[in-house]
Design an enzyme around this catalytic site. Structure first.
Site, PDB file in Angstrom:
ATOM      1  N   LYS A 173      26.098  61.844  46.050  1.00  0.00           N
ATOM      2  CA  LYS A 173      25.907  61.521  47.519  1.00  0.00           C
ATOM      3  C   LYS A 173      25.706  59.879  47.451  1.00  0.00           C
ATOM      4  CE  LYS A 173      24.132  61.856  52.129  1.00  0.00           C
ATOM      5  NZ  LYS A 173      23.429  62.853  53.111  1.00  0.00           N
ATOM      6  N   SER A 185      25.213  65.087  56.848  1.00  0.00           N
ATOM      7  CA  SER A 185      25.772  63.864  56.554  1.00  0.00           C
ATOM      8  C   SER A 185      26.629  64.002  55.068  1.00  0.00           C
ATOM      9  CB  SER A 185      25.005  62.837  56.724  1.00  0.00           C
ATOM     10  OG  SER A 185      23.821  62.921  55.789  1.00  0.00           O
ATOM     11  N   SER A 198      21.400  67.817  56.559  1.00  0.00           N
ATOM     12  CA  SER A 198      22.420  67.284  55.709  1.00  0.00           C
ATOM     13  C   SER A 198      22.875  67.671  54.705  1.00  0.00           C
ATOM     14  CB  SER A 198      22.180  65.800  55.765  1.00  0.00           C
ATOM     15  OG  SER A 198      22.222  65.131  57.118  1.00  0.00           O
TER      16      SER A 198
END
Length: 429
Positions: free
Chosen positions: A57, A137, A161
């Site tokens: 990420k 996210s 997330s």
């Protein structure tokens, strides 16, 4: 009556519409993915044939690369990282190939996965005509493993997330115990209270591999958990029923638990009331800490209006005393969980109350983010610091054929959670 966290989430819309200099009540233009592999990576490096593929990420520093945290402003104005984040140490030592930095919601403050800067990945569970959100996210991380672009992905989880995108994309996602994995070199949202790093994968063996890249010796812990509980009959699972859940999702969760052979204990109203309060308090800490850590970006050109509104909402929580009150209640919620884990081994509930919604045709908005905030059942366990796993389970008769079971364990029970996920997945043949 609306649940407490939905009331708080709806405040996002109010704050956005009151900002005088921002087009906050208008829709934000974005590029929704047509193909499952669109907008997954901010940067991509093809892997050699046969190598383990790790996606990271873009909240996690990679030496020599800019960490954008889903933001065009940071992508343009931040210098490249001068070293890897600490959580990449084991992966580097083992020569694992990093295939890229994955797309994410800006600063991690929203849960839809809509990104107006780098485009919006879609869940691969649906087709071009029915494009649903990939969840945020850690949106790109979930899609990367769902599509086979990566074997394992690292995400960050502040309020869900890792688990929310895992649920939206039909994969496994593990939120680790708070403090277990170093946050050094990870873009901060709530490092003192909620932030964690965890793996996502399409299979339990790959998820275990991902966890072994974050914690030395995890392979042995997982082997011990499998030996101690080879099947579900010796595991007691506390079942929490959440108001507003689609009845078909509840039935799918109950069916998966029954097939797994777990001994089910229905959790009572007093636990549910405590959980409801923890959901509210966890979200209060999340937005309050977003203000503390990201306030410097609230007036920057190129940061989306929805992100700015969320950051400002955190300031309001500080000014009104909501943040301090939430901090004071944390210990009581942790005690409630410890008592509950004296009676059960794990807690089960849906990861999301409803199926993931469609990507807005014209982009994201404060209203859409307020709605998606209300779907999660995850932030209460960031608030407590407990580990939790999202497990895909079949869903019959729906446009999206998969929903997600969330299992929660005591602190440092990651191996036990993966073993429970193994048991659940083995009964889906």
């Amino acid at each position: 009556m609306r649940s407490p966290h939905l009331r708080l989430a709806s405040s996002l819309l109010t704050v956005a519409c009151l900002l005088p200099t921002l087009p906050s009540c208008t829709l934000v233009a974005t590029k929704p993915a047509r193909n499952p592999t669109d907008h997954v990576f901010v940067r991509y490096w093809p892997a050699p044939e046969g190598s383990l593929k790790l996606a990271v990420k873009d909240f996690i520093d990679i030496n020599g690369q800019v960490t954008s945290a889903g933001s065009a402003y940071l992508a343009k104005n931040s210098p490249p990282a001068t070293q890897d984040a600490a959580c990449l140490r084991l992966a580097r030592a083992r020569g694992v190939h990093i295939v890229g930095k994955t797309n994410a919601s800006e600063f991690g403050v929203t849960s839809s996965g809509v990104n107006p800067h780098f485009g919006t990945p879609r869940s691969p569970l649906t087709d071009r005509k029915h494009r649903v959100i990939s969840g945020g996210s850690s949106s790109g991380s979930a899609v990367s493993v769902a599509t086979g672009m990566a074997d394992v992905a690292f995400g960050t989880d502040t309020g869900g997330s890792v688990r929310i995108p895992a649920a939206c994309c039909g994969v496994y996602g593990l939120k680790t115990t708070y403090g277990l994995v170093s946050l050094k070199g990870v873009f901060p949202m709530s490092p003192k209270n909620l932030d964690t790093v965890g793996p996502l994968a399409k299979t339990i063996p790959n998820l275990a591999t991902g966890m072994s890249l974050l914690k030395a010796g995890f392979e042995d812990e997982y082997a011990e958990a499998r030996a101690e509980h080879p099947n579900g009959r010796s595991l007691r699972v506390g079942r929490l029923y959440v108001d507003g859940t689609d009845p078909e999702i509840d039935r799918a969760i109950d069916s998966a638990l029954k097939k797994s052979g777990f001994r089910i204990v229905k959790l009572d109203k007093s636990f549910k009331d405590a959980w409801d309060q923890a959901q509210k308090d966890g979200l209060t800490l999340a937005v309050g800490d977003a203000w503390t850590n990201d306030e410097q970006y609230r007036n920057k050109r190129g940061v989306s209006s929805v992100t700015k509104a969320t950051i400002l909402l955190g300031r309001i929580e500080h000014l009104t005393g909501g943040y301090e009150a939430a901090l004071k209640r944390k210990a009581a919620w942790q005690r409630t969980l410890r008592r509950t884990f004296g009676r059960v081994d794990l807690i089960a509930l849906p990861t999301l109350k409803q199926l993931p919604p469609a990507i807005p045709r014209f982009g994201g908005s404060a209203l859409f983010e307020a709605v998606t905030f209300g779907l999660q059942n995850t932030v209460s366990f960031n608030y407590s610091g407990n580990p939790a796993i999202a497990i895909p389970v079949p869903l019959q008769g729906k446009e999206v054929p998969v929903t997600s079971l969330q299992l929660v364990g005591p602190r440092l029970s990651e191996a036990e959670l993966l073993n429970a996920g193994r048991i659940v997945s083995s009964k889906r043949l």
